[in-house]
Design a protein around this motif. Structure first.
Motif, PDB file in Angstrom:
ATOM      1  N   ASP A  80      41.036  37.346  72.367  1.00 28.82           N
ATOM      2  CA  ASP A  80      40.376  38.207  73.007  1.00 28.82           C
ATOM      3  C   ASP A  80      39.652  39.178  72.302  1.00 28.82           C
ATOM      4  OD1 ASP A  80      41.587  37.337  75.232  1.00 28.82           O
ATOM      5  OD2 ASP A  80      43.082  39.078  75.412  1.00 28.82           O
ATOM      6  N   THR A  81      39.980  39.654  71.038  1.00 31.01           N
ATOM      7  CA  THR A  81      39.345  40.455  70.139  1.00 31.01           C
ATOM      8  C   THR A  81      38.221  40.100  69.877  1.00 31.01           C
ATOM      9  OG1 THR A  81      41.143  41.560  69.260  1.00 31.01           O
ATOM     10  CG2 THR A  81      39.321  41.886  67.995  1.00 31.01           C
ATOM     11  N   VAL A  82      38.377  38.757  69.327  1.00 31.68           N
ATOM     12  CA  VAL A  82      36.770  38.104  68.858  1.00 31.68           C
ATOM     13  C   VAL A  82      35.739  37.713  70.023  1.00 31.68           C
ATOM     14  CG1 VAL A  82      35.756  36.125  67.792  1.00 31.68           C
ATOM     15  CG2 VAL A  82      38.126  37.133  66.982  1.00 31.68           C
ATOM     16  N   ARG A 105      38.763  41.682  60.523  1.00 30.36           N
ATOM     17  CA  ARG A 105      39.341  42.793  60.558  1.00 30.36           C
ATOM     18  C   ARG A 105      40.794  42.755  61.288  1.00 30.36           C
ATOM     19  NH1 ARG A 105      34.520  46.760  62.596  1.00 30.36           N
ATOM     20  NH2 ARG A 105      33.615  47.474  60.164  1.00 30.36           N
ATOM     21  N   PHE A 106      40.664  42.055  62.499  1.00 28.77           N
ATOM     22  CA  PHE A 106      42.153  41.776  63.341  1.00 28.77           C
ATOM     23  C   PHE A 106      43.172  41.384  62.197  1.00 28.77           C
ATOM     24  CE2 PHE A 106      45.276  39.676  65.549  1.00 28.77           C
ATOM     25  CZ  PHE A 106      45.331  40.334  66.760  1.00 28.77           C
ATOM     26  N   LEU A 107      42.764  40.489  61.369  1.00 29.02           N
ATOM     27  CA  LEU A 107      43.754  40.012  60.537  1.00 29.02           C
ATOM     28  C   LEU A 107      44.402  40.941  59.399  1.00 29.02           C
ATOM     29  CD1 LEU A 107      42.406  36.420  60.246  1.00 29.02           C
ATOM     30  CD2 LEU A 107      44.307  37.260  61.580  1.00 29.02           C
ATOM     31  N   TRP A 114      49.532  37.609  61.181  1.00 29.17           N
ATOM     32  CA  TRP A 114      48.742  36.498  60.783  1.00 29.17           C
ATOM     33  C   TRP A 114      49.704  35.397  59.841  1.00 29.17           C
ATOM     34  CZ3 TRP A 114      45.170  33.460  60.764  1.00 29.17           C
ATOM     35  CH2 TRP A 114      44.588  32.503  59.589  1.00 29.17           C
ATOM     36  N   SER A 115      50.683  36.140  59.420  1.00 31.28           N
ATOM     37  CA  SER A 115      51.636  35.242  58.821  1.00 31.28           C
ATOM     38  C   SER A 115      52.223  34.140  59.797  1.00 31.28           C
ATOM     39  CB  SER A 115      52.807  36.208  58.104  1.00 31.28           C
ATOM     40  OG  SER A 115      52.449  36.719  57.329  1.00 31.28           O
ATOM     41  N   VAL A 116      52.303  34.713  61.065  1.00 28.93           N
ATOM     42  CA  VAL A 116      52.929  33.691  61.848  1.00 28.93           C
ATOM     43  C   VAL A 116      51.744  32.794  62.279  1.00 28.93           C
ATOM     44  CG1 VAL A 116      53.602  33.617  64.469  1.00 28.93           C
ATOM     45  CG2 VAL A 116      54.427  35.635  62.783  1.00 28.93           C
ATOM     46  N   LEU A 117      50.595  33.276  62.467  1.00 32.12           N
ATOM     47  CA  LEU A 117      49.664  32.110  62.816  1.00 32.12           C
ATOM     48  C   LEU A 117      49.386  31.218  61.827  1.00 32.12           C
ATOM     49  CD1 LEU A 117      47.260  35.105  64.340  1.00 32.12           C
ATOM     50  CD2 LEU A 117      48.221  33.016  65.636  1.00 32.12           C
ATOM     51  N   LEU A 176      39.345  30.973  54.839  1.00 34.80           N
ATOM     52  CA  LEU A 176      38.715  32.482  54.094  1.00 34.80           C
ATOM     53  C   LEU A 176      39.978  33.410  54.601  1.00 34.80           C
ATOM     54  CD1 LEU A 176      35.034  32.536  54.964  1.00 34.80           C
ATOM     55  CD2 LEU A 176      36.156  32.793  52.636  1.00 34.80           C
ATOM     56  N   ALA A 177      40.455  33.561  55.636  1.00 34.27           N
ATOM     57  CA  ALA A 177      41.575  34.480  55.810  1.00 34.27           C
ATOM     58  C   ALA A 177      42.707  34.233  55.129  1.00 34.27           C
ATOM     59  CB  ALA A 177      41.855  34.275  57.544  1.00 34.27           C
ATOM     60  N   ILE A 178      43.174  32.893  54.674  1.00 34.08           N
ATOM     61  CA  ILE A 178      44.353  32.725  53.864  1.00 34.08           C
ATOM     62  C   ILE A 178      44.032  33.239  52.425  1.00 34.08           C
ATOM     63  CG2 ILE A 178      45.562  30.987  52.989  1.00 34.08           C
ATOM     64  CD1 ILE A 178      45.323  29.212  55.614  1.00 34.08           C
TER      65      ILE A 178
END
Lengths: 210, 210
Positions: A80-82, A105-107, A114-117, A176-178
């Motif tokens: 939703d955020t994105v 930003r959300f992450l 994020w860990s869960v995702l 990138l997020a990781i």
DNA sequence: GTGCGGAACTTACTCGCAGTAAGTTACTCG
DNA sequence: CGAGTAACTTACTGCGAGTAAGTTCCGCAC
């Protein structure tokens, strides 16, 4: 023997199902976030909530089921955020940047989410895998839509190419997020989003004229 | 009682350590490839080789250890293949295409190898995670080197940007590989490599002049 | 009130699998 | 031939997912 010591004033006796489910879900989200999927046992979650394991099984069916429930919530928020950010952007170029920015930003703001995702990846078998793929598919659909938005209307679209691009972007942002969570001093979300946009923007035009 | 029935002519009695290790590794590679990490039990592997479980533990220490050994071999092959292709290319533009092509072709030709490599993701805890990250780091280093190769010599390089780009490419190629294995009729390696190169090439120039 | 139906919750298991302790068998070299 | 050691096994422990069979509490009809 009617007066066996029962110390608590109002412990937390029976609650109705919806309330319990919420309580369990919150605990699970936290513990999965801290210790990962493998590192979390159902007994841990049960103990944390102050309830017995079979109850959780009754409500969520399996460990995968519980994990999936956590996932569903978080992924929904992220998507939703994105999506909101993208839709609000005035043009495609901005949409790209703003979408990336919202993602990173959300992450940053929900590290344990994020860990869960991220742990999604570890579920390569079972029904969880399918659900996981659905999520990603939703993201990829969003990206593909953006890409198509950017194409001249009457032009024949090569669906394979759109898919390839969308998959690439999805993979890039995930990695990138990781990387950012592990890096000692990760660049700001703005910097990453900017660089990524610079990297991709020109190439998306190339697609246009293929 | 010296003649208790021992039917086989030459079963496969004792072999020396190196031979057994190879035998176990091959079986493990196959089974992990077919059923994934979670879906494979040490007893399965042992039974397949015709040996008892503790022997495997003696040689490989743990399930992670065994899996890692498989990983190491496959990843080495993959890395070499890609690196060779890249190094043989006449210029940076070709290197990009040829590198991608080598990657996707290798994975087409070694489908079960890829299953093992994909399962990497599922090991987010334990010593396997570190080793896994090392692999990826090696790839990213290769990519980063390529990117830098492409930059004017005297120019100050923004290391953050190089990292961001390298991570993105790594993520994109991984996700594309997974997608291709699952797609009903995946595009050819050539097509994917071409599209990816088109997508990125322009942007890499942008990086140059930042 | 009193009893009854169902929802919330528990105790006490089974089963599968990673990992191990303690031994047994066969090859090899003095 | 005997001693040492490498190759291998049987028979376990422990943990964690999942389950069968109850037990306790609440609301509601009479």
């Amino acid at each position: 023997m009617t007066s066996t010591t029962v110390p608590q004033g109002p412990p937390k006796r029976r609650r109705d199902r919806a309330a319990r489910e919420r309580e369990i879900l919150e605990a699970a989200e936290r513990i999965f976030g801290e210790r990962g999927y493998q590192g979390t046992s159902m007994d841990d979650v049960a103990a944390q909530v102050g309830v017995s394991k079979p109850l959780i099984y009754q409500y969520y069916g399996s460990k995968d089921g519980l994990f999936l429930a956590c996932l569903a919530r978080l992924r929904g928020q992220l998507l939703d955020t994105v999506a909101d950010a993208v839709m609000a952007a005035p043009d495609a170029e901005d949409a790209l940047y703003v979408g990336f920015l919202a993602w990173f930003r959300f992450l940053d703001e929900h590290p344990q989410a994020w860990s869960v995702l991220v742990d999604e990846g570890m579920l390569s078998a079972g029904p969880a895998a399918e659900a996981t793929d659905e999520v990603r598919a939703a993201f990829i659909e969003l990206i593909a839509t953006m890409v198509r938005m950017n194409l001249p209307a009457g032009r024949p679209v090569d669906d394979d190419e759109v898919q390839i691009v969308a998959q690439s972007i999805s993979g890039a942002t995930e990695r990138l997020a990781i990387w950012r969570t592990r890096a000692a001093t990760p660049p700001t979300p703005e910097k990453v989003a900017r660089t990524l946009q610079d990297l991709l923007w020109q190439g998306l035009h190339t697609l246009k004229t293929t």
